[in-house]
Design a protein around this motif. Structure first.
Motif, PDB file in Angstrom:
ATOM      1  N   GLY A 160       0.856  -1.270  -0.095  1.00 33.38           N
ATOM      2  CA  GLY A 160       0.245   0.073   0.138  1.00 33.38           C
ATOM      3  C   GLY A 160       0.852   0.955  -0.018  1.00 33.38           C
ATOM      4  O   GLY A 160       1.862   1.335   0.287  1.00 33.38           O
ATOM      5  N   GLY A 161       0.403   2.436  -0.310  1.00 30.76           N
ATOM      6  CA  GLY A 161       1.010   3.499  -0.258  1.00 30.76           C
ATOM      7  C   GLY A 161       1.226   4.086   1.090  1.00 30.76           C
ATOM      8  O   GLY A 161       0.421   3.649   1.941  1.00 30.76           O
ATOM      9  N   VAL A 162       1.762   5.560   1.439  1.00 26.81           N
ATOM     10  CA  VAL A 162       1.603   6.112   2.569  1.00 26.81           C
ATOM     11  C   VAL A 162       1.943   7.605   2.216  1.00 26.81           C
ATOM     12  O   VAL A 162       2.681   7.928   1.491  1.00 26.81           O
ATOM     13  N   ALA A 163       1.353   8.116   3.156  1.00 21.16           N
ATOM     14  CA  ALA A 163       1.435   9.675   3.331  1.00 21.16           C
ATOM     15  C   ALA A 163       1.859  10.326   4.554  1.00 21.16           C
ATOM     16  O   ALA A 163       0.840   9.963   5.641  1.00 21.16           O
ATOM     17  N   ILE A 164       2.725  10.896   4.844  1.00 20.05           N
ATOM     18  CA  ILE A 164       3.114  11.480   6.245  1.00 20.05           C
ATOM     19  C   ILE A 164       2.495  12.876   6.230  1.00 20.05           C
ATOM     20  O   ILE A 164       2.624  13.754   5.136  1.00 20.05           O
ATOM     21  N   VAL A 165       1.573  12.904   7.023  1.00 16.54           N
ATOM     22  CA  VAL A 165       0.772  14.118   7.177  1.00 16.54           C
ATOM     23  C   VAL A 165       1.304  14.985   8.296  1.00 16.54           C
ATOM     24  O   VAL A 165       0.753  16.234   8.473  1.00 16.54           O
ATOM     25  N   LEU A 166       2.134  14.567   9.121  1.00 14.49           N
ATOM     26  CA  LEU A 166       2.487  15.401  10.403  1.00 14.49           C
ATOM     27  C   LEU A 166       3.836  14.992  10.759  1.00 14.49           C
ATOM     28  O   LEU A 166       4.282  13.655  10.721  1.00 14.49           O
ATOM     29  N   GLU A 167       4.740  15.907  11.027  1.00  9.97           N
ATOM     30  CA  GLU A 167       6.169  15.619  11.607  1.00  9.97           C
ATOM     31  C   GLU A 167       6.243  16.795  12.521  1.00  9.97           C
ATOM     32  O   GLU A 167       6.110  17.807  12.263  1.00  9.97           O
ATOM     33  N   GLY A 168       6.744  16.313  13.821  1.00  8.55           N
ATOM     34  CA  GLY A 168       6.853  17.346  15.056  1.00  8.55           C
ATOM     35  C   GLY A 168       7.424  16.535  16.074  1.00  8.55           C
ATOM     36  O   GLY A 168       8.056  15.554  16.177  1.00  8.55           O
ATOM     37  N   THR A 169       7.520  17.474  17.181  1.00 10.59           N
ATOM     38  CA  THR A 169       8.063  16.984  18.480  1.00 10.59           C
ATOM     39  C   THR A 169       7.126  17.041  19.539  1.00 10.59           C
ATOM     40  O   THR A 169       6.489  17.941  19.787  1.00 10.59           O
ATOM     41  N   LEU A 170       6.995  15.954  20.261  1.00  8.23           N
ATOM     42  CA  LEU A 170       5.853  15.523  21.383  1.00  8.23           C
ATOM     43  C   LEU A 170       6.693  16.177  22.594  1.00  8.23           C
ATOM     44  O   LEU A 170       7.726  15.581  22.921  1.00  8.23           O
ATOM     45  N   THR A 171       6.034  16.936  23.628  1.00  4.75           N
ATOM     46  CA  THR A 171       6.810  17.207  24.734  1.00  4.75           C
ATOM     47  C   THR A 171       5.852  16.756  25.728  1.00  4.75           C
ATOM     48  O   THR A 171       4.870  16.830  25.927  1.00  4.75           O
ATOM     49  N   ALA A 172       6.425  15.963  26.622  1.00 15.76           N
ATOM     50  CA  ALA A 172       5.713  14.931  27.676  1.00 15.76           C
ATOM     51  C   ALA A 172       6.483  15.316  29.016  1.00 15.76           C
ATOM     52  O   ALA A 172       7.600  15.678  28.976  1.00 15.76           O
TER      53      ALA A 172
END
Length: 255
Positions: A243-255
């Motif tokens: 199947g195909g893939v689309a990256i829709v978000l890239e970031g940093t999670l602050t926990a």
């Protein structure tokens, strides 16, 4: 604590379709409570946590192998990159005829008087496969209202943990010829409907290969988001799903 995080839509080449999953990269082991908190914050059906097996492993270094092996709680998952998508290596699970009288109440609660052509059960996955009548078309399956809320109460045996509705592809379909369609429901584990489901296709691939006499098939999961899968049954009893893939978000999670 700052963690790299991505949201990827799988089994599609178009953003906001397919199966959305959060992917979090971990340098160190997190407590299980942290995993659950992050997953709840993402509010997606899947949140994956990828951590290094060896201290020398590097998330940044480009992978020179065509295949990656992930050690998961469900066993090893192998993925390899193809020119037009990602190929996942899955086991193939057989289905067996299921007596309607044993599951009739569950099916009727879910889809009412919808005509059913075949019923199968997969003991390996505890999935119930219900094939709708060939008299229906794709639009019928897409718009069918499925009542999932009472299903866990009706099935008191614990045998069923997922409901697959499936339909044969339409003869002469030109725009996007698919061999079969499906939808998947798992209220037993808190998932009313899954957008696109690899595990369901480990069962669907086995069933439709026998029905159609084919090893190579194209499938479409008719959720609101929709997703396409190219299926290839292998001689070793496993199945490749591309199947195909689309990256829709890239970031940093602050926990």
């Amino acid at each position: 604590m700052k963690l790299p995080i991505f949201i990827a839509d799988a089994f599609t080449a178009t953003a906001f379709r397919g199966n959305p999953a959060a992917v979090c990269l971990l340098e160190n082991i997190l407590e299980e409570d942290n995993h659950q908190q992050i997953a709840r914050e993402m509010n997606l059906s899947e949140t994956a946590f990828i951590r290094k097996l060896q201290p020398t492993d590097n998330f940044i270094q480009k992978n020179t192998n065509s295949t990656l092996t992930f050690v998961t709680l469900s066993g090893e998952l192998k993925a390899r990159k193809a020119e037009d998508g990602i190929v996942l290596d899955f086991p193939l699970y057989p289905t067996f005829p299921q007596d309607f009288h044993e599951v009739g109440d569950l099916i009727k609660a879910a889809i009412g008087d919808t005509l059913v052509q075949d019923i199968r059960y997969s003991p390996d996955t505890r999935k119930l496969l219900v094939r709708l009548s060939d008299s229906y078309d794709r639009s019928f399956l897409e718009t069918l209202k499925v009542n999932t809320e009472p299903l866990p109460r009706i099935d008191r045996t614990g045998r069923v943990k997922g409901l697959i509705l499936t339909l044969k592809g339409e003869p002469g379909e030109q725009a996007a010829p698919y061999d079969f369609y499906s939808r998947y429901f798992a209220p037993w584990v808190g998932l009313p409907e899954d957008p696109v489901t690899g595990s369901a296709h480990t069962v669907l691939s086995s069933y439709w290969s026998q029905q159609l006499g084919k090893k190579e098939m194209r499938a479409f999961q008719c959720s609101r988001r929709g997703g396409e899968l190219n299926i290839s049954l292998r001689a070793d009893g496993r199945v490749d799903m591309k199947g195909g893939v689309a990256i829709v978000l890239e970031g940093t999670l602050t926990a």
